[in-house]
Write a protein that holds these residues in place. Structure first.
Motif, PDB file in Angstrom:
ATOM      1  N   ALA A 198       6.220  13.624  -0.668  1.00 55.93           N
ATOM      2  CA  ALA A 198       4.826  13.335  -1.021  1.00 55.93           C
ATOM      3  C   ALA A 198       4.007  13.052   0.235  1.00 55.93           C
ATOM      4  CB  ALA A 198       4.759  12.153  -1.988  1.00 55.93           C
ATOM      5  N   LEU A 199       4.608  12.352   1.197  1.00 57.42           N
ATOM      6  CA  LEU A 199       3.917  12.112   2.465  1.00 57.42           C
ATOM      7  C   LEU A 199       3.697  13.426   3.207  1.00 57.42           C
ATOM      8  CD1 LEU A 199       5.849   8.911   3.568  1.00 57.42           C
ATOM      9  CD2 LEU A 199       3.406   9.025   2.997  1.00 57.42           C
ATOM     10  N   CYS A 200       4.717  14.268   3.248  1.00 54.97           N
ATOM     11  CA  CYS A 200       4.596  15.577   3.898  1.00 54.97           C
ATOM     12  C   CYS A 200       3.500  16.408   3.228  1.00 54.97           C
ATOM     13  CB  CYS A 200       5.917  16.340   3.834  1.00 54.97           C
ATOM     14  SG  CYS A 200       7.235  15.658   4.857  1.00 54.97           S
TER      15      CYS A 200
ATOM     16  N   THR B 133       0.837  -1.199   0.000  1.00 58.68           N
ATOM     17  CA  THR B 133       0.000   0.000   0.000  1.00 58.68           C
ATOM     18  C   THR B 133       0.872   1.248   0.000  1.00 58.68           C
ATOM     19  OG1 THR B 133      -1.718  -1.185   1.216  1.00 58.68           O
ATOM     20  CG2 THR B 133      -1.856   1.216   1.211  1.00 58.68           C
ATOM     21  N   LEU B 134       1.903   1.243   0.821  1.00 52.66           N
ATOM     22  CA  LEU B 134       2.812   2.389   0.879  1.00 52.66           C
ATOM     23  C   LEU B 134       3.552   2.561  -0.448  1.00 52.66           C
ATOM     24  CD1 LEU B 134       4.017   4.701   2.469  1.00 52.66           C
ATOM     25  CD2 LEU B 134       5.599   3.063   3.524  1.00 52.66           C
TER      26      LEU B 134
ATOM     27  N   ALA C 213      13.521  10.051  12.514  1.00 56.69           N
ATOM     28  CA  ALA C 213      12.883  11.099  13.326  1.00 56.69           C
ATOM     29  C   ALA C 213      11.384  10.847  13.420  1.00 56.69           C
ATOM     30  CB  ALA C 213      13.161  12.479  12.738  1.00 56.69           C
ATOM     31  N   TRP C 214      10.765  10.448  12.313  1.00 55.58           N
ATOM     32  CA  TRP C 214       9.332  10.148  12.320  1.00 55.58           C
ATOM     33  C   TRP C 214       9.025   8.913  13.160  1.00 55.58           C
ATOM     34  CZ3 TRP C 214       7.949  10.546   6.397  1.00 55.58           C
ATOM     35  CH2 TRP C 214       7.998  11.894   6.004  1.00 55.58           C
ATOM     36  N   GLU C 215       9.909   7.936  13.093  1.00 52.03           N
ATOM     37  CA  GLU C 215       9.630   6.674  13.782  1.00 52.03           C
ATOM     38  C   GLU C 215       9.628   6.839  15.306  1.00 52.03           C
ATOM     39  OE1 GLU C 215      11.094   2.075  13.963  1.00 52.03           O
ATOM     40  OE2 GLU C 215      12.586   3.657  13.879  1.00 52.03           O
ATOM     41  N   ALA C 216      10.363   7.788  15.818  1.00 52.59           N
ATOM     42  CA  ALA C 216      10.463   7.959  17.274  1.00 52.59           C
ATOM     43  C   ALA C 216      10.211   9.420  17.669  1.00 52.59           C
ATOM     44  CB  ALA C 216      11.824   7.490  17.757  1.00 52.59           C
ATOM     45  N   PRO C 217       8.993   9.908  17.458  1.00 57.08           N
ATOM     46  CA  PRO C 217       8.730  11.316  17.771  1.00 57.08           C
ATOM     47  C   PRO C 217       8.875  11.635  19.261  1.00 57.08           C
ATOM     48  CG  PRO C 217       6.678  10.183  17.311  1.00 57.08           C
ATOM     49  CD  PRO C 217       7.795   9.228  16.969  1.00 57.08           C
TER      50      PRO C 217
ATOM     51  N   ILE D 148       4.022   4.914   9.333  1.00 54.49           N
ATOM     52  CA  ILE D 148       4.639   4.777   8.008  1.00 54.49           C
ATOM     53  C   ILE D 148       6.148   4.589   8.147  1.00 54.49           C
ATOM     54  CG2 ILE D 148       5.161   6.046   5.886  1.00 54.49           C
ATOM     55  CD1 ILE D 148       2.234   7.198   6.177  1.00 54.49           C
ATOM     56  N   ALA D 149       6.780   5.375   9.002  1.00 60.21           N
ATOM     57  CA  ALA D 149       8.226   5.240   9.220  1.00 60.21           C
ATOM     58  C   ALA D 149       8.563   3.872   9.801  1.00 60.21           C
ATOM     59  CB  ALA D 149       8.724   6.347  10.144  1.00 60.21           C
TER      60      ALA D 149
END
Length: 147
Positions: free
Chosen positions: A55-57, A5-6, A101-105, A73-74
């Motif tokens: 594109a995600l942003c 999907t991603l 960075a996204w994976e561990a906010p 997603i990350a």
């Protein structure tokens, strides 16, 4: 969440709303165990680029995805055996930096529309505009400087 999907979102046939639905289902099903976030991996490799992350942003900025979706997603990108990037190159290092960075906010930047705008600027220009107000928690080094 299915890696396919991603990949489909990155390649075009999957819309941000379809991706958001799958992320929401994953977030609901995987509240405790992050390792279970990837339910089905790709059959072939896919090289993740800065443009893919942009594109995600852009989808977050438009309101098609929520900023908090980027964490799931990350996690899929990191846990997949097939999503690839080369951190030894400048472009790959930037992709790696943003994904982790996204994976561990909780230990990096808060995921919000404001920080997503800063991530897209970082991806497009390399300019880092983050400041202490963007941290999930004020880092200990900053706390000692504030006193």
């Amino acid at each position: 969440m299915k890696a396919e999907t991603l990949r489909g979102f990155f390649e075009g046939p999957v819309t941000a709303s379809v991706l958001a639905e799958e992320v929401e289902e994953t977030m609901h099903d995987v509240r405790v165990e992050a390792d279970d976030v990837l339910t089905d991996d790709l059959s072939t490799d896919f090289v993740v680029t800065g443009e893919n992350l942009e594109a995600l942003c852009d989808a977050v900025i438009r309101g098609d995805l929520q900023a908090r979706h980027l964490e799931v997603i990350a996690s899929v990108l990191v846990r997949s055996e097939r999503f690839m990037w080369d951190p030894s190159t400048a472009a790959g290092a930037l992709v790696s930096r943003v994904i982790y960075a996204w994976e561990a906010p909780e230990i990096n930047y808060v995921l919000s529309t404001g920080t997503v705008k800063k991530f897209v600027l970082l991806l497009r220009t390399g300019e880092n505009t983050f400041d202490a107000s963007d941290w999930s928690e004020v880092p200990p080094a900053c706390k000692s400087q504030e006193a």
